[in-house]
Design a protein around this motif. Sequence first.
Motif, PDB file in Angstrom:
ATOM      1  N   ARG A 253       0.869  -1.313  -0.021  1.00 39.19           N
ATOM      2  CA  ARG A 253       0.113   0.003  -0.156  1.00 39.19           C
ATOM      3  C   ARG A 253       0.873   1.297  -0.105  1.00 39.19           C
ATOM      4  O   ARG A 253       0.510   2.264  -0.841  1.00 39.19           O
ATOM      5  N   GLY A 254       1.838   1.291   0.940  1.00 35.73           N
ATOM      6  CA  GLY A 254       2.780   2.478   1.152  1.00 35.73           C
ATOM      7  C   GLY A 254       3.389   2.834  -0.203  1.00 35.73           C
ATOM      8  O   GLY A 254       3.514   3.955  -0.634  1.00 35.73           O
ATOM      9  N   GLU A 255       3.807   1.750  -1.056  1.00 35.58           N
ATOM     10  CA  GLU A 255       4.551   1.878  -2.227  1.00 35.58           C
ATOM     11  C   GLU A 255       3.702   2.458  -3.294  1.00 35.58           C
ATOM     12  O   GLU A 255       3.993   3.214  -4.085  1.00 35.58           O
ATOM     13  N   LEU A 256       2.394   2.007  -3.440  1.00 33.11           N
ATOM     14  CA  LEU A 256       1.330   2.364  -4.383  1.00 33.11           C
ATOM     15  C   LEU A 256       1.125   3.744  -4.126  1.00 33.11           C
ATOM     16  O   LEU A 256       1.001   4.563  -5.121  1.00 33.11           O
ATOM     17  N   LEU A 257       0.988   4.201  -3.039  1.00 33.81           N
ATOM     18  CA  LEU A 257       0.678   5.482  -2.709  1.00 33.81           C
ATOM     19  C   LEU A 257       1.957   6.665  -3.040  1.00 33.81           C
ATOM     20  O   LEU A 257       1.642   7.606  -3.611  1.00 33.81           O
ATOM     21  N   ALA A 258       2.909   6.097  -2.601  1.00 36.87           N
ATOM     22  CA  ALA A 258       4.237   6.926  -2.769  1.00 36.87           C
ATOM     23  C   ALA A 258       4.557   7.047  -4.235  1.00 36.87           C
ATOM     24  O   ALA A 258       5.153   8.164  -4.822  1.00 36.87           O
ATOM     25  N   ALA A 259       4.163   6.029  -5.131  1.00 27.19           N
ATOM     26  CA  ALA A 259       4.264   6.028  -6.526  1.00 27.19           C
ATOM     27  C   ALA A 259       3.383   6.901  -7.421  1.00 27.19           C
ATOM     28  O   ALA A 259       3.531   6.816  -8.551  1.00 27.19           O
ATOM     29  N   GLY A 260       1.996   7.407  -6.585  1.00 26.92           N
ATOM     30  CA  GLY A 260       1.085   7.737  -7.346  1.00 26.92           C
ATOM     31  C   GLY A 260       0.126   6.806  -8.037  1.00 26.92           C
ATOM     32  O   GLY A 260      -0.281   7.177  -9.131  1.00 26.92           O
ATOM     33  N   LEU A 261       0.451   5.604  -8.027  1.00 26.19           N
ATOM     34  CA  LEU A 261      -0.304   4.409  -8.806  1.00 26.19           C
ATOM     35  C   LEU A 261      -1.682   4.136  -8.284  1.00 26.19           C
ATOM     36  O   LEU A 261      -2.461   3.338  -8.879  1.00 26.19           O
ATOM     37  N   ALA A 262      -2.007   4.688  -7.086  1.00 23.68           N
ATOM     38  CA  ALA A 262      -3.296   4.389  -6.519  1.00 23.68           C
ATOM     39  C   ALA A 262      -3.581   5.490  -5.274  1.00 23.68           C
ATOM     40  O   ALA A 262      -2.351   6.134  -4.706  1.00 23.68           O
ATOM     41  N   ASP A 263      -4.893   5.666  -4.892  1.00 23.02           N
ATOM     42  CA  ASP A 263      -5.080   6.630  -3.625  1.00 23.02           C
ATOM     43  C   ASP A 263      -5.815   5.664  -2.562  1.00 23.02           C
ATOM     44  O   ASP A 263      -6.225   4.652  -2.740  1.00 23.02           O
ATOM     45  N   ASP A 264      -5.811   6.296  -1.512  1.00 22.10           N
ATOM     46  CA  ASP A 264      -6.299   5.605  -0.323  1.00 22.10           C
ATOM     47  C   ASP A 264      -7.702   5.182  -0.480  1.00 22.10           C
ATOM     48  O   ASP A 264      -8.176   4.144  -0.213  1.00 22.10           O
ATOM     49  N   ALA A 265      -8.777   5.960  -1.094  1.00 22.40           N
ATOM     50  CA  ALA A 265      -9.829   5.772  -1.433  1.00 22.40           C
ATOM     51  C   ALA A 265      -9.964   4.407  -2.479  1.00 22.40           C
ATOM     52  O   ALA A 265     -11.047   3.666  -1.997  1.00 22.40           O
ATOM     53  N   GLU A 266      -9.336   4.460  -3.430  1.00 21.91           N
ATOM     54  CA  GLU A 266      -9.295   3.283  -4.350  1.00 21.91           C
ATOM     55  C   GLU A 266      -8.938   1.999  -3.711  1.00 21.91           C
ATOM     56  O   GLU A 266      -9.505   0.953  -3.666  1.00 21.91           O
ATOM     57  N   ILE A 267      -7.738   2.238  -2.833  1.00 20.97           N
ATOM     58  CA  ILE A 267      -7.437   0.917  -2.228  1.00 20.97           C
ATOM     59  C   ILE A 267      -8.449   0.428  -1.168  1.00 20.97           C
ATOM     60  O   ILE A 267      -8.718  -0.788  -1.031  1.00 20.97           O
ATOM     61  N   ASP A 268      -8.983   1.502  -0.323  1.00 20.33           N
ATOM     62  CA  ASP A 268      -9.772   0.999   0.497  1.00 20.33           C
ATOM     63  C   ASP A 268     -11.124   0.417   0.192  1.00 20.33           C
ATOM     64  O   ASP A 268     -11.884  -0.598   0.448  1.00 20.33           O
ATOM     65  N   ALA A 269     -11.544   0.830  -1.235  1.00 25.24           N
ATOM     66  CA  ALA A 269     -12.895   0.332  -1.855  1.00 25.24           C
ATOM     67  C   ALA A 269     -12.428  -1.309  -2.232  1.00 25.24           C
ATOM     68  O   ALA A 269     -13.564  -1.962  -2.131  1.00 25.24           O
ATOM     69  N   HIS A 270     -11.368  -1.255  -2.766  1.00 20.75           N
ATOM     70  CA  HIS A 270     -10.885  -2.631  -3.306  1.00 20.75           C
ATOM     71  C   HIS A 270     -10.944  -3.659  -2.110  1.00 20.75           C
ATOM     72  O   HIS A 270     -11.455  -4.802  -2.176  1.00 20.75           O
ATOM     73  N   LEU A 271     -10.432  -3.285  -0.962  1.00 23.11           N
ATOM     74  CA  LEU A 271     -10.130  -4.000   0.283  1.00 23.11           C
ATOM     75  C   LEU A 271     -11.589  -4.667   0.649  1.00 23.11           C
ATOM     76  O   LEU A 271     -11.910  -5.656   1.096  1.00 23.11           O
ATOM     77  N   ALA A 272     -12.513  -3.443   0.625  1.00 25.42           N
ATOM     78  CA  ALA A 272     -13.779  -3.905   1.166  1.00 25.42           C
ATOM     79  C   ALA A 272     -14.723  -4.643   0.051  1.00 25.42           C
ATOM     80  O   ALA A 272     -15.314  -5.446   0.581  1.00 25.42           O
ATOM     81  N   ALA A 273     -14.210  -4.697  -1.215  1.00 22.95           N
ATOM     82  CA  ALA A 273     -14.920  -5.315  -2.032  1.00 22.95           C
ATOM     83  C   ALA A 273     -14.529  -6.803  -1.943  1.00 22.95           C
ATOM     84  O   ALA A 273     -15.162  -7.878  -2.065  1.00 22.95           O
ATOM     85  N   ILE A 274     -13.131  -7.117  -1.418  1.00 23.35           N
ATOM     86  CA  ILE A 274     -12.446  -8.392  -1.277  1.00 23.35           C
ATOM     87  C   ILE A 274     -13.411  -8.943  -0.154  1.00 23.35           C
ATOM     88  O   ILE A 274     -13.818 -10.170   0.041  1.00 23.35           O
ATOM     89  N   GLU A 275     -13.608  -8.115   0.917  1.00 21.80           N
ATOM     90  CA  GLU A 275     -14.226  -8.542   2.063  1.00 21.80           C
ATOM     91  C   GLU A 275     -15.483  -9.061   1.929  1.00 21.80           C
ATOM     92  O   GLU A 275     -16.040  -9.828   2.799  1.00 21.80           O
ATOM     93  N   ALA A 276     -16.097  -8.099   0.972  1.00 26.37           N
ATOM     94  CA  ALA A 276     -17.683  -8.531   0.814  1.00 26.37           C
ATOM     95  C   ALA A 276     -17.891  -9.555  -0.164  1.00 26.37           C
ATOM     96  O   ALA A 276     -19.023 -10.186  -0.337  1.00 26.37           O
ATOM     97  N   GLY A 277     -16.758 -10.321  -0.670  1.00 28.66           N
ATOM     98  CA  GLY A 277     -16.941 -11.490  -1.613  1.00 28.66           C
ATOM     99  C   GLY A 277     -17.323 -11.050  -2.956  1.00 28.66           C
ATOM    100  O   GLY A 277     -18.085 -11.829  -3.722  1.00 28.66           O
ATOM    101  N   GLU A 278     -17.042  -9.721  -3.334  1.00 30.62           N
ATOM    102  CA  GLU A 278     -17.578  -9.524  -4.744  1.00 30.62           C
ATOM    103  C   GLU A 278     -16.792  -9.770  -5.975  1.00 30.62           C
ATOM    104  O   GLU A 278     -17.159  -9.696  -7.189  1.00 30.62           O
ATOM    105  N   LEU A 279     -15.660 -10.280  -5.564  1.00 25.99           N
ATOM    106  CA  LEU A 279     -14.911 -10.433  -6.664  1.00 25.99           C
ATOM    107  C   LEU A 279     -14.306 -11.880  -6.804  1.00 25.99           C
ATOM    108  O   LEU A 279     -14.131 -12.785  -5.914  1.00 25.99           O
ATOM    109  N   ASP A 280     -14.233 -12.354  -8.003  1.00 24.70           N
ATOM    110  CA  ASP A 280     -13.828 -13.825  -8.286  1.00 24.70           C
ATOM    111  C   ASP A 280     -12.143 -13.401  -8.771  1.00 24.70           C
ATOM    112  O   ASP A 280     -11.862 -13.296 -10.037  1.00 24.70           O
ATOM    113  N   LEU A 281     -11.456 -13.388  -7.979  1.00 27.94           N
ATOM    114  CA  LEU A 281     -10.091 -13.145  -7.926  1.00 27.94           C
ATOM    115  C   LEU A 281      -9.039 -14.287  -8.528  1.00 27.94           C
ATOM    116  O   LEU A 281      -9.379 -15.392  -8.115  1.00 27.94           O
ATOM    117  N   THR A 282      -8.197 -13.881  -9.411  1.00 29.27           N
ATOM    118  CA  THR A 282      -7.397 -15.016  -9.842  1.00 29.27           C
ATOM    119  C   THR A 282      -5.911 -14.606  -9.805  1.00 29.27           C
ATOM    120  O   THR A 282      -5.739 -13.516  -9.207  1.00 29.27           O
TER     121      THR A 282
END
Length: 302
Positions: A253-282
């Motif tokens: 997370r810290g490296e993504l933010l420092a490199a400007g490749l993602a922001d906190d809101a995007e990362i938090d939303a992704h982690l929430a979607a994983i926790e909610a079982g919304e994604l079929d990850l591979t």
Amino acid sequence: MEHVVMTSSAHVPHVGGQADQIVETSALGGQAVAARGYLLDNARAEAGERFAWLAELFDPVTRGHFDRLGVTAGWRCWEVGAGGPGIPQALVSVVGPSGYVLATDIDPSWLTTGEGYEVRRHDVAADAPPELGTFDLVHARLVLVHVPDRDRALATMVAALRPGGWLLVEDADTALQPLACLDGSGPSQRRANRLRDAVRELLARRGADLRYGRTLPHALREAGLVDVAASGAFPIGGLACDRLEAATIRHVRGELLAAGLADDAEIDAHLAAIEAGELDLTLAPLISAWGRRPAEHSLSHG
């Protein structure tokens, strides 16, 4: 080491499981990785989670290859870049008291002495082989893709084989299948794929070869091995993929933010979607390739 790894269990190792006694083979290994800034280092708590879920996904694959290669009682085995204890323990259970298992890593913090295998700190791309020409099996999983001098590392592993001994190398090919969600039809899925692209970008900046897995059969033949073959494993969906993704995103997370490749809101939303079982990850395909050191012919050591 990484990414897309005995117990096929999802138990997370206890943080701070530093080996009680480590045989030093080089003081340079940790410095080399620190200088390059290995993205998925062993020092963070998330590393233990990643080892556990990688074991859940890939230990059965690796053990199947051990069976295919005939690993049995009395064999001498070297586990390169072991990371966690799962595979060393699996080898100990097969080779028994008449065999020998050496587990090495540039940072062996998650390996435990007194479990039937020897632990050493070792950098496969910088240090000499721990022993020349003595091992029946040398195995590395998710290691070489992150090593800048892959040819030298491969030559080091080949040099450790006895005549007739087997090398088994397993590495991801994230360029072969770069998506986090094969079904990118929804906003959560498209966000997951954007973040997977961002992690791949970080890996590439640290020297990872995202196309390395597909080159393994050729690399093993170039190193002088014979009877070379390969196969692939491609997990899709399920708890282990979810938990591995969450641990990986938290890890970087810290490296993504420092490199400007993602922001906190995007990362938090992704982690929430994983926790909610919304994604079929591979994951990226894990390419496993194996070859045998010939009994009578000289080998190319790069």
